[in-house]
Motif scaffolding. Structure first.
Motif, short mmCIF file in Angstrom:
data_model
loop_
_atom_site.label_atom_id
_atom_site.label_comp_id
_atom_site.label_asym_id
_atom_site.label_seq_id
_atom_site.Cartn_x
_atom_site.Cartn_y
_atom_site.Cartn_z
N GLU A 91 1.31 10.21 -9.95
CA GLU A 91 0.47 10.20 -11.15
C GLU A 91 0.83 9.09 -12.14
OE1 GLU A 91 -0.99 14.01 -12.55
OE2 GLU A 91 0.37 15.00 -11.15
N MET A 132 -10.80 0.61 -7.87
CA MET A 132 -9.81 -0.11 -8.66
C MET A 132 -8.69 0.86 -9.04
SD MET A 132 -12.38 -2.43 -10.91
CE MET A 132 -11.28 -3.82 -11.12
N TYR A 133 -7.62 0.28 -9.57
CA TYR A 133 -6.46 1.08 -9.95
C TYR A 133 -6.16 0.83 -11.43
CZ TYR A 133 -5.26 1.42 -4.94
OH TYR A 133 -5.26 1.66 -3.60
N TYR A 148 -6.97 6.08 -9.49
CA TYR A 148 -8.06 5.30 -8.95
C TYR A 148 -9.25 5.32 -9.91
CZ TYR A 148 -5.87 6.05 -4.31
OH TYR A 148 -5.03 6.10 -3.23
N TRP A 149 -10.05 4.27 -9.84
CA TRP A 149 -11.35 4.26 -10.50
C TRP A 149 -12.32 3.66 -9.50
CZ3 TRP A 149 -15.32 0.94 -11.54
CH2 TRP A 149 -16.28 1.38 -12.47
N LYS A 193 0.81 -1.21 0.00
CA LYS A 193 0.00 0.00 0.00
C LYS A 193 0.85 1.27 0.00
CE LYS A 193 -3.61 2.60 2.16
NZ LYS A 193 -4.66 2.73 3.14
N VAL A 219 0.30 6.65 -6.89
CA VAL A 219 -0.86 7.49 -7.19
C VAL A 219 -0.46 8.96 -7.07
CG1 VAL A 219 -3.15 8.21 -6.39
CG2 VAL A 219 -2.57 5.78 -6.49
N GLU A 220 0.28 9.26 -6.03
CA GLU A 220 0.72 10.64 -5.83
C GLU A 220 1.62 11.09 -6.98
OE1 GLU A 220 2.97 12.51 -2.22
OE2 GLU A 220 1.17 11.48 -1.53
#
Lengths: 439, 382, 79
Positions: free
Chosen positions: C51, C63-64, C55-56, C41, C48-49
């Protein structure tokens, strides 16, 4: 003049119950008028168009919303639900109509300045429509456009010291009952536990890494006013270990008719004079009470703390002083294999502010570790418990099995013994066996 | 409509970013009398429907006036709530789990002016803005979901049926004549984001037609493996389809007999819509409870398999609800919840007393739990 | 595991499957990284940070996917 005719919705303006249609209309009119000269950041006729699209649904019996996968603000995997209208040409004001979930304060107490600020922000950057509150507990802001999401979040966090709630495979926004703030039944401070755990688990709330949603709810007593036992993966229900406190004079007061039973909850009908035998003693599910010679006696050892007697005679009876909570796990709505009620995992744990609820956090984190490793995609905790068995949950949490864990012992003898549980292990010498058993 | 920045810089989203601060601390919002007496409350009384007094060991009292509200509310309405709270309650208020608004005052003389004020306020259409009630052995506010206001898979509306039902049972919002409190909830599809499965009466939206397949667009709009994985009953599989123009495209085949009409596939794939005017409607479930009082918490049971969506006021639905309530009110014992009553008299008697029709749809046939709902005894009533 | 290595592994694995699907569950990603969920995680949130991942959400499930990948991203394109 309304933008869209709404003859069907108009019929929901009459009758005594507050009409959401009338409320929507007053908001539509206020936006059109714009007395405060607000530079609306979403279309001024957003509410008009919402009324229009809802009227269309009332006419054709189907929804006109499409799901969007947008999740939240940057770095967050929840807190926003994406919605698009499937009739954007007719209702451009609601073409993009996303929801934001704002984490409500524990207990849902408010000061008006906070709410007014929220109203100003939401009128300016959104539709001005809300849910107070959503089912999980959040303040729900209904209807804004994608570019506004970050702006709203920025203002919420910078100006109002306020964060978003959860959605998706997150810890969902925890919720609690009114608890000790205004209820004499509460066995622990639901607000403090709810708030502390919400703050402790902000990362779990905003950044999804669970197999599916996970809900905490906090009920101060077994009356379960927030329905934690039915709808939270982990439910914290206040309880006590010692004796119900009795004020014998007040018991007499109820018997003599000085006080109304059940705090007057049944005052709308003449049920006759209060009969302590019939209404309390005989309804006690464990038959652990008697009323003799003007004295109430409770065999507390046999009491299962169902709250009935306390509910009926709140002036006379109070929960004990050695309070804490029971933790039940795995509740969920029916989809898929049927609804599940929470199952008792921790019969009693003290709810201790002083050590920052350490004992409770230990259970939570052990449960999460197990579920995160073993849970299948979209599998709720309760379903994993069914699939792998309650024993696995006990193993994962290091909790010792006790009879309180079950309603009754198992019906089948299919005990899956482990090798280490059986004397001598499982490896045996077939030749040794054959010495005494011919082929 | 010029865009006005909050100060957020989209090129540098992490600049000055504040995250993970959670909600405001609840103590910021407590009224004085609550702050002072928290944990010290001795007992409470319901003075009349919608009005409570809690008495503290310090001798302090807090009077609560509970008013119903549509959970869908506008900022104009919230500002009016704030105006009332400013005028009567030193700027404090709270909401309940069931979407009621609670105004609290610290002395008895402040109660009547507050009630008078609340009851005097009406919407232009004529309905009350703040009906006082929702306490004790009566019917409190209906908790519900979004419905046609905002959801993409609802089989009915939420706010509409709730308004219609509350109008019909309104006298029981302001009265306490029932044997026990009666909780009504509404979820607009079987996914139950509103978790209505333990309510005395649950109103549930239900689809009855499997999704249509928009073959020409499906492969353009959706990812087939994701849509297939979303189906809880494994009713979907990939399929090649020849379109009228002769092109062959990837699409999805629906095993219609396996479909439970949940709409999860539509969430993942907009080319699988299932909403339908004739297909969609309402299921009624009864007899659930969440409290541990006397008997264990119970799930609600399906007693009406389908009622069409009769907009705008769902009269067949409200008739059935009233009918169930009246049968319960006239027959149950004091303190007995609807589900406890039905279990005491027997479900066969529940159907004879309510006059509801028993059909094969009401017998569980879904997987393992079904067996535990059939009768395994010769004890039953004729 | 270093962030760079995690990024390489994830991007490679997700690109490989890009033809059939663009969105993945968290568990799929932690399996790619061969890490326990809590360890995975930390890296995934960082991606994610940065980019790399986005996320979706279905509303109930998240989801990713790789940024910009997938059909619905285009379908929901807002102009």
């Amino acid at each position: 003049m309304a933008k869209h005719e709404t003859p069907l919705l108009d019929q929901l303006e009459s009758g005594p119950w507050p009409s959401f249609v009338s409320d929507l209309k007053q908001e539509a009119a206020a936006r059109a008028k714009n007395e405060k000269n607000i530079e609306y950041q979403v279309p001024v006729d957003v509410v008009e168009d919402l009324l229009g699209v809802l009227e269309l649904s009332f006419k054709d019996g189907t929804t006109h919303w499409k799901h969007g996968g947008i999740v939240g603000v940057f770095g967050y995997g929840g807190g926003v639900i994406g919605r698009y209208c499937d009739q954007p040409e007719t209702f451009p004001g609601v073409a993009h109509f996303h929801t934001m979930r704002v984490n409500q304060p524990a207990g849902k107490f408010y000061k008006t300045d906070f709410l007014k600020n929220l109203c100003d922000l939401w009128e300016f950057r959104g539709s001005g429509l809300t849910n107070m509150h959503g089912s999980t507990g959040d303040i729900v802001l209904l209807g804004t456009t994608t570019p506004q999401l970050e702006e709203i979040f920025y203002e919420l966090t910078h100006k109002y010291n306020q964060d978003l709630g959860g959605s998706g495979s997150n810890l969902r926004t925890p919720a609690d009952c009114i608890g000790q703030a205004r209820c004499e039944y509460a066995c622990y401070d639901t607000q403090d536990l709810c708030h502390t755990l919400t703050q402790e688990y902000q990362d779990e709330l905003h950044r999804p890494a669970f197999p599916y949603k996970f809900k905490f709810k906090f009920d101060g007593c077994p009356n379960c006013c927030v329905a934690s036992i039915a709808r939270s993966d982990m439910s914290f229900i206040g309880t006590w270990k010692d004796d119900i406190r009795i004020d014998q004079d007040a018991v007499k007061g109820y018997v003599n008719g000085d006080f109304k039973p059940n705090a007057g909850a049944h005052a709308g009908r003449d049920w006759g004079a209060f009969d302590i035998q019939k209404e309390v003693i005989d309804l006690c599910p464990t038959e652990c009470m008697k009323y003799e010679d003007g004295k109430l006696a409770i065999n507390n050892k046999e009491c299962t703390r169902c709250m009935h007697c306390i509910n009926v005679m709140p002036r006379a009876l109070r929960p004990g002083k050695e309070t804490g909570c029971s933790i039940l796990v795995g509740a969920k709505a029916p989809i898929l294999d049927g609804a599940q009620m929470g199952s008792l995992l921790v019969p009693f744990v003290e709810v201790n502010k002083e050590n920052d609820y350490e004992a409770i956090k230990e259970v939570i984190e052990a449960v999460w570790d197990w579920w995160m490793e073993e849970g299948k995609n979209r599998e709720r905790l309760g379903e994993l418990m069914k699939r792998q068995g309650f024993q696995k949950l006990l193993e994962a949490t290091g909790i010792k099995p006790v009879p309180q864990h079950v309603q009754e012992p198992r019906h089948n003898p299919y005990i899956f013994w482990k090798e280490e549980e059986v004397e001598g292990g499982w490896d045996r010498d077939i030749n040794e066996f054959r010495k005494h058993h011919k082929r | 409509m010029a865009f006005i920045s909050s100060g957020y810089n989209p090129d540098k989203p992490m600049e000055d970013r504040i995250t993970d601060i959670g909600p405001q601390h609840f103590e910021n919002f407590y009224p004085e009398v609550i702050k002072k007496n928290k944990g010290k409350w001795l007992y409470h009384d319901i003075l009349k429907p919608g009005v409570l007094v809690h008495v503290s060991e310090t001798g302090d009292e807090v009077y609560t006036v509970r008013a119903g509200g549509a959970r869908l509310m506008t900022v104009t309405h919230i500002r009016e709530i704030c105006e009332i709270a400013d005028k009567h309650c030193d700027g404090h208020l709270r909401f309940t789990t069931r979407n009621n608004i609670e105004f609290m005052v610290d002395s008895k003389d402040k109660v009547d002016p507050l009630i008078k004020d609340l009851e005097s306020r009406k919407f232009d259409g004529g309905s009350l803005k703040f009906p006082v009630g929702g306490t004790g052995a009566g019917i409190s506010n209906i908790v519900h979901t979004q419905g046609w206001i905002h959801c993409h898979t609802p089989a009915t509306d939420a706010s509409g049926p709730v308004k219609a039902a509350m109008d019909e049972v309104f006298s029981d919002f302001q009265n306490m004549r029932l044997p026990a409190h009666l909780r009504i909830s509404l979820a607009c599809c079987l996914n139950m984001c509103g978790a209505v499965h333990c309510s005395d009466i649950a109103i549930l939206g239900y689809h009855r037609k499997p999704p249509m397949v928009d073959n020409a667009y499906l492969d353009k709009m959706c990812e087939v493996p994701l849509a297939i994985a979303s189906c809880p009953t494994a009713a979907l599989k990939p399929k090649k389809v020849e379109l009228e123009d002769g092109n062959t495209v990837n699409s999805i085949a629906v095993n219609r007999d396996r479909c439970m009409f949940c709409g999860n596939c539509y969430t993942m794939c907009p080319s699988l819509p299932l909403a339908d005017k004739e297909g969609d409607g309402i299921v009624l479930m009864v007899g659930g409870k969440v409290s541990n009082r006397v008997s264990a918490p119970k799930f609600s049971k399906v007693v009406v398999s389908f009622i069409p969506n009769e907009t705008p006021r769902w009269p067949s639905m409200t008739d059935q609800i009233k009918n169930i309530i009246e049968a319960y009110a006239s027959d149950a014992r004091k303190y007995e919840r609807l589900g406890e009553w039905a279990e005491r008299i027997g479900w066969e008697r529940f159907f004879s007393k309510t006059g509801l029709e028993f059909t094969h749809h009401l017998i569980d046939d879904f997987r393992d739990p079904a067996y535990y709902t059939w009768r395994q005894t010769t004890n039953f009533k004729f | 595991m270093e962030l760079e290595e995690a990024k390489e592994k994830i991007v490679e694995a997700l690109n490989k499957k890009a033809k059939t699907k663009s969105k993945f569950y968290f568990n799929d990603l932690s399996k790619i990284l061969e890490l326990k969920p809590r360890e995975a995680k930390k890296l995934i949130s960082k991606l994610v940070e940065d980019e790399v991942l986005v996320y979706w959400s279905s509303g109930s499930t998240t989801m990713y996917g790789l940024k910009g990948a997938g059909k619905q991203a285009a379908a929901e394109h807002e102009d």
